[in-house]
Each structure stands twice: as C-alpha cells, then as structure tokens.
Enzyme design. Structure first.
Site, PDB file in Angstrom:
ATOM      1  N   LYS A   1       0.025   4.220  -0.242  1.00 48.96           N
ATOM      2  CA  LYS A   1      -0.676   5.370   0.364  1.00 48.96           C
ATOM      3  C   LYS A   1      -0.514   6.609  -0.527  1.00 48.96           C
ATOM      4  CE  LYS A   1      -0.220   3.154   4.788  1.00 48.96           C
ATOM      5  NZ  LYS A   1      -0.119   3.250   6.241  1.00 48.96           N
TER       6      LYS A   1
ATOM      7  N   GLU B   1      -5.126  -4.960  10.556  1.00 47.42           N
ATOM      8  CA  GLU B   1      -4.118  -3.921  10.726  1.00 47.42           C
ATOM      9  C   GLU B   1      -4.392  -3.159  12.020  1.00 47.42           C
ATOM     10  OE1 GLU B   1      -2.256  -2.754   6.774  1.00 47.42           O
ATOM     11  OE2 GLU B   1      -4.068  -1.574   6.879  1.00 47.42           O
TER      12      GLU B   1
ATOM     13  N   GLY C   1       2.540   2.477  10.734  1.00 48.25           N
ATOM     14  CA  GLY C   1       3.448   3.609  10.580  1.00 48.25           C
ATOM     15  C   GLY C   1       4.170   4.004  11.854  1.00 48.25           C
TER      16      GLY C   1
ATOM     17  N   ASN D   1       0.854  -1.185   0.000  1.00 48.75           N
ATOM     18  CA  ASN D   1       0.000   0.000   0.000  1.00 48.75           C
ATOM     19  C   ASN D   1       0.891   1.236   0.000  1.00 48.75           C
ATOM     20  OD1 ASN D   1      -1.785   2.050   0.462  1.00 48.75           O
ATOM     21  ND2 ASN D   1      -2.486   1.306   2.471  1.00 48.75           N
TER      22      ASN D   1
ATOM     23  N   GLU E   1      -6.829   4.566   7.985  1.00 45.93           N
ATOM     24  CA  GLU E   1      -6.629   6.009   7.765  1.00 45.93           C
ATOM     25  C   GLU E   1      -7.901   6.652   7.225  1.00 45.93           C
ATOM     26  OE1 GLU E   1      -3.043   5.457   5.509  1.00 45.93           O
ATOM     27  OE2 GLU E   1      -2.035   4.873   7.369  1.00 45.93           O
TER      28      GLU E   1
ATOM     29  N   SER F   1       3.663  -1.927  10.276  1.00 40.15           N
ATOM     30  CA  SER F   1       5.119  -1.921  10.505  1.00 40.15           C
ATOM     31  C   SER F   1       5.810  -3.228  10.120  1.00 40.15           C
ATOM     32  CB  SER F   1       5.433  -1.534  11.956  1.00 40.15           C
ATOM     33  OG  SER F   1       4.993  -0.217  12.226  1.00 40.15           O
TER      34      SER F   1
ATOM     35  N   HIS G   1      -9.507   1.061   4.922  1.00 41.58           N
ATOM     36  CA  HIS G   1      -8.228   1.284   5.614  1.00 41.58           C
ATOM     37  C   HIS G   1      -8.451   2.202   6.818  1.00 41.58           C
ATOM     38  CE1 HIS G   1      -4.149   2.498   6.486  1.00 41.58           C
ATOM     39  NE2 HIS G   1      -3.787   1.399   5.868  1.00 41.58           N
TER      40      HIS G   1
HETATM   41  O1  LIG Z   1      -1.290   0.738   6.780  1.00 41.10           O
HETATM   42  C1  LIG Z   1      -0.512  -0.124   6.415  1.00 41.10           C
HETATM   43  C2  LIG Z   1      -0.768  -0.894   5.183  1.00 41.10           C
HETATM   44  O2  LIG Z   1      -2.052  -0.674   4.703  1.00 41.10           O
HETATM   45  C3  LIG Z   1       0.724  -0.415   7.162  1.00 41.10           C
HETATM   46  O3  LIG Z   1       1.569   0.682   7.096  1.00 41.10           O
HETATM   47  P1  LIG Z   1       3.072   0.552   7.628  1.00 41.10           P
HETATM   48  O4  LIG Z   1       3.622  -0.736   7.022  1.00 41.10           O
HETATM   49  O5  LIG Z   1       3.765   1.775   7.111  1.00 41.10           O
HETATM   50  O6  LIG Z   1       3.008   0.483   9.107  1.00 41.10           O
END
Ligand SMILES: O=C(CO)COP(=O)(O)O
Length: 253
Positions: free
Chosen positions: A12, A166, A172, A10, A98, A212, A96
């Site tokens: 983002k 997740e 992150g 992803n 976010e 992560s 997601h």
């Molecule tokens: O949100 C994520 C994948 O959709 C995970 O993000 P990170 O791997 O940067 O922690």
C-alpha cells in the site's frame, strides 16, 4: 490442473527507502518453498518499484498497485500499463477496495482496467469483496458476482488473472474471515466462473484471500481447498510474511 499457491504482499502507501531495503533484505535471506510450489509477488508503491526490482531475489516478482485504464498520454499523475511493461514489471493489482471506495472506481472502470492491462501483457491481481453492510444484508455473493461479471465481460483469456477475494470488513481491521467463510465465497466464485465463463477457467483460476492475514491465521486458511493463496497488507511489511509464504505447503483438507 493444479493451481500454484500465490502469495502477494501489498505494501500500500507505506515505506521509506531504508524500510524498503530492510524488507527486501529479509525476503532475500528467507528460506521458502521453491518457485514450483509458490509464486511470490510484492507490490511496493510506484516510486520504490525500480529499487525493489534491482535488489529483490529473482524467484520473487514485483507488482504495481494500480495503472491507468488506457494508453498513456495527457493524464497527470497516472502511470500507464505500457510504462510498467517498459520497466519489466510483470504484475499489477487492480480494483483494490481502497481505490473502489476512496477513489470511486466502479465495477466497469475496474473491468476496463483489467482488460487493458492484460492486452498490454501484464498479469493482473483483480480484487473484489463486499462491505460489512452488504454481508449483513445477505448480498455478499451478489456483490462479488457483479464485480467479477464486470471483469468477465471484458476479458477473454483468464490465464494471467488472479482473483483476490478481499472482504472490506476484514481489511486492516484484524478481523480475518474464518476459513469457512473464505472457503464458502471462493467456492461460490468458482461456481460462478464455471457457469458464466467455462469449466476450464473455473478449475485453473487462482482465487486468493485477503484481509487481516497473518503468520498465525494463514495455515488454517491455506488448508481450505479453494483458497489458492493470499493478498497480504499489513503483515507483508513484517518478517511474518515469510511464514505466510511457507503456508503454501500446508496440506489441503
Ligand atoms: O488489503 C489488503 C491486501 O490488499 C489486506 O490488508 P491487511 O492484510 O492489512 O488487512
């Protein structure tokens, strides 16, 4: 039925034309296990989907990071499931964290999106996960069960769904869930699917972990029996994404 390992990247809201070309070149040159062993899907921002599709090796696929909840029309700024299908984009990430937290996407809204995307022929990576506060108060399972229920209520065929667990506190942050923590929730989710959907869906649906994941911690996570792959954020923009793809061949405990 064996569940094929799944690794999603992803990206983002990251990248420039040059950076995207560089990432794709790295992926195209990589030696990874065959498509029979691992399914690899990268998810660029909408604007980079066409160039990525043009350049990317044929054994890797592309996912959008979102799509509109219903048929397209007068919805300024949105991209519809039909458009993704029109562009031969096979996958979409929905729900997601976010988007759930920053854009207030509710469980019901995500459930509607998943159902609509599936109805148009897309395959869906549906994301769920608890916040740190929810984990610390002991409500992890209640939270992910409610998120999964909102999807299960609207979905009749799970063949084209991958469930991505997740935990929000791991996204992150560099604070990855321990393999035991991931396995515990994945197993509970599988039980939930068994009890609330059916045994066949529980056994065949891939439950992948995100938060992560990197080249160093992926192997231990991949060894867990109910971890069927990863959804990778930050590390999917780096060459170590190749190492994560290779963890598909790690022997299960
Ligand atoms: O949100 C994520 C994948 O959709 C995970 O993000 P990170 O791997 O940067 O922690």
């Amino acid at each position: 039925m064996a569940r094929k390992f799944f690794v999603g990247g992803n990206w983002k809201c990251n990248g420039t034309t040059e950076e995207v070309k560089k990432i794709v070149t790295t992926l195209n040159e990589a030696e990874v296990p065959s498509h029979d062993v691992v399914e690899v899907v990268v998810s660029p921002p909408f604007v980079f989907i066409p160039p990525v599709k043009d350049l990317l090796r044929p054994d890797f696929q592309v996912a959008a990071q979102n799509c509109w909840v219903r048929k397209g029309g007068a919805f300024t700024g949105e991209v519809s499931a039909e458009m993704l299908v029109n562009l031969s984009v096979p996958w979409v990430i929905l729900g997601h964290s976010e988007r759930r937290s920053l854009l207030n996407e509710s469980n019901e809204f995500v459930g509607d999106k998943v159902a609509y995307a599936l109805s148009q022929g897309l395959k869906v990576i549906a994301c769920i996960g608890e916040t740190l506060e929810q984990r610390e108060s002991g409500s992890t399972m209640a939270v992910v069960a409610a998120q999964t229920k909102a999807i299960a209520e609207k979905v009749t065929n799970w063949t084209n769904v991958v469930l991505a667990y997740e935990p929000v506190w791991a996204i992150g942050t560099g604070k990855v869930a321990t393999p035991a923590q991931a396995q515990e929730v994945h197993l509970e989710l599988r039980k939930w699917l068994h009890d609330n959907v059916c045994a066949e869906v529980a056994a065949s649906t891939r439950i992948i972990y995100g938060g992560s994941v990197n080249g160093a911690n992926c192997k231990e996570l991949a060894a867990k029996p109910d971890v069927d792959g990863f959804l990778v954020g930050g590390a999917s923009l780096k060459p170590e994404f190749i190492d994560i793809i290779k963890s598909a061949t790690v022997k299960k405990e």
